[in-house]
Design a protein around this motif. Structure first.
Motif, mmCIF file in Angstrom:
data_model
loop_
_atom_site.group_PDB
_atom_site.id
_atom_site.type_symbol
_atom_site.label_atom_id
_atom_site.label_comp_id
_atom_site.label_asym_id
_atom_site.label_seq_id
_atom_site.Cartn_x
_atom_site.Cartn_y
_atom_site.Cartn_z
ATOM 1 N N HIS B 22 104.964 35.914 -39.826
ATOM 2 C CA HIS B 22 104.013 37.002 -39.347
ATOM 3 C C HIS B 22 103.726 36.882 -37.874
ATOM 4 O O HIS B 22 102.507 36.684 -37.704
ATOM 5 N N GLY B 41 107.680 25.978 -46.764
ATOM 6 C CA GLY B 41 107.005 27.384 -46.558
ATOM 7 C C GLY B 41 106.342 27.718 -45.513
ATOM 8 O O GLY B 41 106.117 28.992 -45.385
ATOM 9 N N ALA B 42 106.434 26.935 -44.500
ATOM 10 C CA ALA B 42 105.615 27.252 -43.229
ATOM 11 C C ALA B 42 106.209 28.079 -42.395
ATOM 12 O O ALA B 42 105.752 28.844 -41.529
ATOM 13 N N ARG B 226 101.581 27.078 -40.714
ATOM 14 C CA ARG B 226 101.285 27.242 -42.096
ATOM 15 C C ARG B 226 101.555 28.771 -42.617
ATOM 16 O O ARG B 226 101.082 29.741 -42.048
ATOM 17 N N HIS B 227 102.275 28.757 -43.549
ATOM 18 C CA HIS B 227 102.301 30.212 -44.260
ATOM 19 C C HIS B 227 103.095 31.170 -43.178
ATOM 20 O O HIS B 227 102.368 32.533 -43.139
ATOM 21 N N ARG B 229 102.435 31.439 -39.920
ATOM 22 C CA ARG B 229 101.452 31.662 -38.944
ATOM 23 C C ARG B 229 101.561 30.220 -38.045
ATOM 24 O O ARG B 229 101.254 29.336 -38.525
ATOM 25 N N TYR B 247 93.056 22.684 -40.568
ATOM 26 C CA TYR B 247 94.233 22.198 -41.459
ATOM 27 C C TYR B 247 94.921 20.995 -40.585
ATOM 28 O O TYR B 247 95.324 20.218 -41.215
ATOM 29 N N SER B 414 102.910 26.096 -58.648
ATOM 30 C CA SER B 414 103.290 25.381 -57.467
ATOM 31 C C SER B 414 103.687 24.069 -57.800
ATOM 32 O O SER B 414 103.511 23.318 -59.135
#
Lengths: 319, 531, 276
Positions: B22, B41-42, B226-227, B229, B247, B414
């Protein structure tokens, strides 16, 4: 690697021997008395007994199998029940007719199909690929006689370009032979090209899915080089398998095509023998078909071993 | 233009429309190493590949700018992108074994870059390759290139991959978990060589990893993701010393802190629950275990550690009855245990439970969580109907999942949740011994830590006995009462955890301990200096 | 394999489903829809299509459309029966072989390899010459020959499942044979087996029609599509379409099933270098 190939060849011989047992068992041990079948309405107990004696039917199944198998090994395929001629004399000319037709089709179908398959995989998702895939899907679904009848209708009946019957005789010229066999060849090509193309495409795509293909793209290699230099060598062995698999199909497909065009080959020979319940002829034809099958698969196996880089360059050199 | 790579507001989407990145921005200076760190997945690998103008598996770059040595990659023609790849930016994959073409010689694949891009004549390219082989300390460098990928070891192949990336003298290396697939003792070698290469040739790098301790040795700056971003970015030492975001703090403390003092000691009864006596085992003709013995007391945790090929997982299969030993005996609670699980009584089967490394394949994808946990309850404890449903809920609570998870299929869970379900399924049998085979290896660090905490909690509540198979020494340190070190199918050393870590007796144990990356920027320097 | 979302059905799959549905309807209700009996002689051979006989008359002067409708049940029914039987034989045996392993599995697999090294058509011809061609023999022969292929696939699929750790967990729990087959293997083997069912149906359908075309399959007086092609084949030489109706019907059904199978199997792999 050499050892592996010898093993495969040995396995092929064993398979052929087992196939002969199956063919023999399938034809002889099933219910139904050959002697009664031959004599039909004219059978009397005496004539039946005499014929059984003459055909050697009174011996045990193992003894009869061994006698039959020993004959085959020496090239003696037995005697036809219908017309009392040696099966070999009747069978071999037709066998070569069939091989010629299948060969004619294969020479055209294989390069065409493999090329189309690779191209369709290389340009995956393009218009060419989508059209080719759809056409191939439709073509594999078409029965041989449908294609054959369509070709006869348009090419022979309406335009009179090629004969509708594949009449051949020994000693005919090559040009005449080609003209007579082109329609059956086209049918065989159509049904095999689609199948080989589809399977080649799948095979090449499976290779294109490998991380080393991504590595090649990330090294800045062009598409053509990635497909031909990086993917193709790895797809070669599976493609050989695909081709062999489909050639065996072609050999069986010949049976139908020969019937459509009245071609004087082994397939029609066998169908006739089955209709007449001519046991030695059926056995011999089945053995010959099976042998071609086994040999083709064997060639594919050996080629796959020979093309495998891990087997070609064994680990022994490891540091 | 001073940066070799500038990324602005990068957006990448997966073929199914999911957004992987993103809007991430970053700059890379010449010769600088930027570490990209985060869980699976980061979006770290996605950034690495996008900087080469490439989307993996149908992923599309849908927004932002990627300026590579002055060229905007998104606007560039395919020809331009191809010309830049391999020459200005090069990629090193996690698994060299998969990234090398099995049908081509190593030198063909390496020389392809300089020759097809027309960077230098063949003689020069060969000389350069030889220099790289020497710098990477590959054996017999003159002839190394003539080999095929399957003819060299994993560590050598990873080094050959680095040589292949360096072959085009790129300005930037994208290093995608380049040491993760290697054993610890091999990892340290490759890591040291890689750092040496980058320094010697002044190459900039994007170093992608999930392991903070590894990246701490090599990166100048770190970017935490993370995710899809950015969480935060900063100089390595500063970021590790004083992380600004929660985090990042959690990631750092996970590597720094243990779970607290090992409390298992007070459970131990002194009575042996499991004892393995001089077992030998083999797969076909290949021997994998030689004369291995161990005893495990009730309520104790014994960790079996070793690298790949040490035989530690074989030991787990042997105790569970999946692989009968060639020689030796296994005794459980005073009674001899039949070597094959088929010959064991239901009670014996019930009392020993196994939890696997990959929860994805350990759960039947067609059975709901409730069915998976409920089956041992019905089979071993005869529960039916409401009693069974209640017990499933109780077990779900015990492992920290809500009751409505019982109706879910594994595909809706998950990785960490799946592993919890596997643990619940084992607990449902009311076992006395749980064999944990690399249960945290496939999980992200923070998730793995939660699983370890859960296992500890269960041990305290249920006086559970664990046989813990792992390659990860930090896990051992946090969980085990005692440690058994294995190498090539033999026991190297056994001892109390604290004592063994403080004063290893065997040279191999020492090497293994030394090779575990520490979360300090000067760890690698110290280790290499000590050699 | 999970089926793609129903709402985003590609055109080809839609077409396939349509054809398959129509085929099922013909199989169930075909003879009831037929305006004439399958043996009724109504006029001159090879009469052209007319208002009363939409597809004309066949080589014996029978209504082509009615015979096609009767033939649908025979052609589809024989193939369906043969495929169902072959799955009932092949799937359980394949699963058992994979689950139990050992020498029966190896011997079985080798034997199947040998049987499969003879072309199916040739094996069928051998058996049919020995037993003669009647419906039970025809269905039984094809089912047995086909079951070797079903066995082989079931065995491979089940082997892939048996080595999964969830299957290992079940075995370590002491689960019996029935549970392993019914709960662990079957649900996970179902998607590939269903796809195989479609493909085997296509193959068998063409195969039965082929045998009938050779005069060795379904025997008169029953109408069946392959036999109708054979009977009407002479018409083609006079430029008549008569044999093309049954042949086209065979092709259409096969295309329909193939389209559906292709759709169900599609989209499983992604390829590197897609967005280079």
């Amino acid at each position: 690697m050499g050892k592996l190939i010898v093993q495969r060849l040995g396995l092929g011989v064993v398979t052929l021997a087992l196939v002969s047992v199956l063919v023999f068992a399938g034809t002889e041990l099933l219910p139904g008395d050959v002697a009664a079948a031959i004599l039909g309405q004219n059978a009397t107990p005496e004539s039946l007994a005499a014929l059984r004696e003459q055909l050697g039917l009174n011996a045990g199944p193992v003894a009869r199998y061994l006698g039959w198998a020993a004959g085959i090994v020496q090239g003696d395929l037995g005697v036809s029940l219908a017309n009392r001629q040696p099966v070999g004399e009747l069978l071999w000319p037709r066998f070569w007719n069939t091989m010629a037709l299948a060969g004619y089709a294969a020479v055209i179908a294989v390069p065409l199909a493999v090329g189309l398959g690779i191209a369709s995989a290389a340009f995956r998702g393009s218009l060419f690929d989508r059209v080719a895939t759809l056409v191939a899907l439709a073509t594999v679904s078409l029965p041989e006689y449908f294609l054959g009848l369509l070709l006869i209708l348009f090419v022979s009946v309406q335009y009179g370009l090629l004969p509708s019957l594949a009449d051949t005789w020994s000693g005919m010229g090559l040009a005449a032979w080609l003209k007579a066999t082109t329609l059956p060849m086209l049918v065989l090509v159509l049904v095999t090209v689609a199948q080989i193309m589809r399977m080649t495409r799948t095979t090449v795509l499976a290779v294109m899915d490998q991380p080393y293909i991504e590595t090649a793209y990330l090294k800045g290699m062009r598409n053509g080089r990635v497909v031909l230099r990086h993917a193709a060598p790895n797809a070669l062995a599976p493609i050989v398998n695909v081709v062999a698999f489909n050639l065996t199909y072609l050999i069986a497909g010949v049976v139908l095509v020969e019937s459509i065009f009245n071609y004087n080959g082994l397939g029609r020979f066998m169908v006739d023998a089955v209709s007449k319940r001519d046991l030695p002829m059926v056995q011999a034809a089945a053995m010959v078909f099976a042998a071609v099958y086994v040999v083709l698969n064997l060639v594919a196996d050996v080629a796959a071993i020979a093309l495998n880089p891990r087997l070609r360059h064994p680990r022994a050199k490891e540091v | 233009m001073s940066h070799v790579l500038e990324i602005r507001d990068l957006r990448v989407e997966a073929p199914n429309g999911a957004v992987l990145l993103h809007g991430v921005s970053l700059d890379l200076n010449p010769g600088e190493v930027l570490g990209l760190i985060g869980e699976s997945g980061a979006g770290k690998s996605t950034i690495g590949l996008a900087s080469m103008g490439y989307g993996r598996g149908g992923c599309r770059i849908t927004g932002g700018e990627i300026r590579l040595v002055g060229t905007e990659m998104r606007e560039a023609s395919r020809k331009t992108r191809e010309a830049l790849r391999g020459t200005r930016i090069a990629y090193v994959a996690q698994s060299a074994a998969a990234a090398f073409n099995p049908a081509m010689r190593l030198d063909t694949q390496i020389l392809e870059v300089p020759l097809l891009h027309g960077l230098m004549p063949e003689a020069e390219a060969r000389a350069w390759m030889l220099e790289l082989f020497r710098a990477l300390q590959l054996p017999d460098p003159e002839h190394f290139g003539a080999r095929y990928p399957h003819q060299v070891s994993g560590g050598q192949l990873q080094r050959a991959m680095i040589a292949m990336a360096m072959a085009g003298k790129p300005d930037i290396l994208v290093l995608d978990e380049p040491t993760t697939a290697l054993d610890v003792t091999t990892q340290i070698e490759v890591l040291a060589l890689l750092r040496e290469m980058i320094r010697r040739y002044g190459t900039a790098a994007l170093y992608i990893t999930h392991d903070l301790a590894v990246i701490a040795q090599i990166a100048d700056r770190l970017m935490v993701l993370r995710h899809g971003r950015e969480v935060e970015t900063g100089p390595t030492a500063a970021l590790l010393e004083a992380p600004q975001q929660d985090y990042t703090r959690a990631l750092v403390s996970e590597r720094r802190e243990s779970l607290g003092a090992v409390s298992g000691a007070h459970h131990r009864t002194g009575k042996a629950l499991l004892s393995v006596e001089k077992v030998t085992a083999s797969y076909g003709q290949t021997p994998v275990l030689h004369d291995v013995s161990l005893t495990l007391k009730r309520g104790e945790t014994l960790a079996v550690v070793g690298e790949s090929g040490s035989g530690k997982s074989t030991l787990a299969r042997l105790v569970s009855g999946l692989l009968p030993p060639r020689a030796g005996t296994v005794t459980f609670d005073g009674a001899s245990l039949p070597p094959r699980f088929r010959d064991r009584s239901p009670a014996q089967l019930r009392r020993i439970q196994l939890v696997y490394q990959l929860p994805d394949v350990a759960l039947n994808p067609r059975q709901s969580v409730g069915e998976a946990i409920g089956r041992p309850l019905a089979l071993f404890r005869g529960l039916r109907g409401k009693a069974l449903a209640d017990e499933v809920v109780r077990l779900l609570e015990q492992i920290g999942l809500p009751a409505d998870f019982a109706a879910r299929l594994p595909s809706a869970l998950s990785g960490g949740q799946k592993q919890r379900v596997c643990i619940a399924r084992a607990l449902a049998a009311e076992p006395e011994l749980m064999i944990c085979d690399e249960v945290t290896s496939a999980l992200d660090p923070l998730v793995a830590e939660e699983i370890l905490r859960l296992l500890r909690k269960l041990q305290d509540e249920l006086v559970m006995t664990y046989l813990f198979i792992t390659h990860d020494l930090s896990v051992v340190q946090r969980l085990a009462d005692r440690v058994m070190v294995m190498q090539k199918g033999r026991v190297v050393e056994t001892g109390e955890t604290a004592a063994l870590f403080a004063d290893p007796q065997a040279p191999y144990t020492r090497r293994l301990l030394d090779a575990v990356p520490q979360l300090r920027t000067d760890w690698l320097d110290e280790v290499m200096a000590a050699r | 394999m999970t089926l793609p979302v129903f709402g985003r059905l590609p055109l080809s799959a839609l077409l396939g489903l349509l054809i398959v549905t129509a085929t099922a309807a013909l199989f169930l209700f075909g003879p009831m829809l037929a305006p004439f009996g399958q043996e009724e002689v109504l006029g001159t051979p090879f009469a052209d299509p007319s208002a009363g006989h939409l597809l004309g008359l066949d080589q014996n002067g029978r209504d082509m459309l009615s015979r096609l409708l009767y033939g649908a049940r025979m052609s589809v029914g024989v193939s369906l029966a043969a495929v169902l039987i072959s799955f009932c034989i092949g799937v359980p045996l394949g699963f058992l072989a994979a689950l139990n392993g050992g020498w029966p599995d190896l011997v079985g697999a080798r034997l199947i390899d040998v049987i499969m090294s003879i072309p199916v058509l040739i094996s069928a011809l051998v058996v049919l010459q020995a037993l003669g061609s009647s419906l039970p023999v025809l269905i039984g022969t094809i089912a047995l020959l086909d079951s070797t292929r079903v066995f082989r696939l079931s065995r491979v699929v089940a082997q892939g499942i048996v080595v999964m750790e969830y299957a290992e967990v079940a075995r370590l729990r002491g689960e019996g044979l029935w549970w392993m087959l019914r709960r662990e293997i079957l649900p996970n083997a179902l998607p590939p087996l269903l796809a195989e069912f479609g493909m085997r149906f296509c193959f068998t359908f063409l195969f039965v029609a082929g045998l009938s075309y050779l005069g060795l399959g379904v025997q008169p007086p029953f109408a069946d599509w392959g036999g109708m092609v054979r009977d009407n084949q002479q018409g083609i030489l006079y430029g008549l379409y008569a044999p093309l109706f049954p042949a086209g019907a065979i092709a259409l059904v096969t295309i329909g099933v193939n389209l559906v199978v292709d759709w169900a199997l599609a989209g499983r792999t992604t390829v590197q270098g897609e967005n280079r």
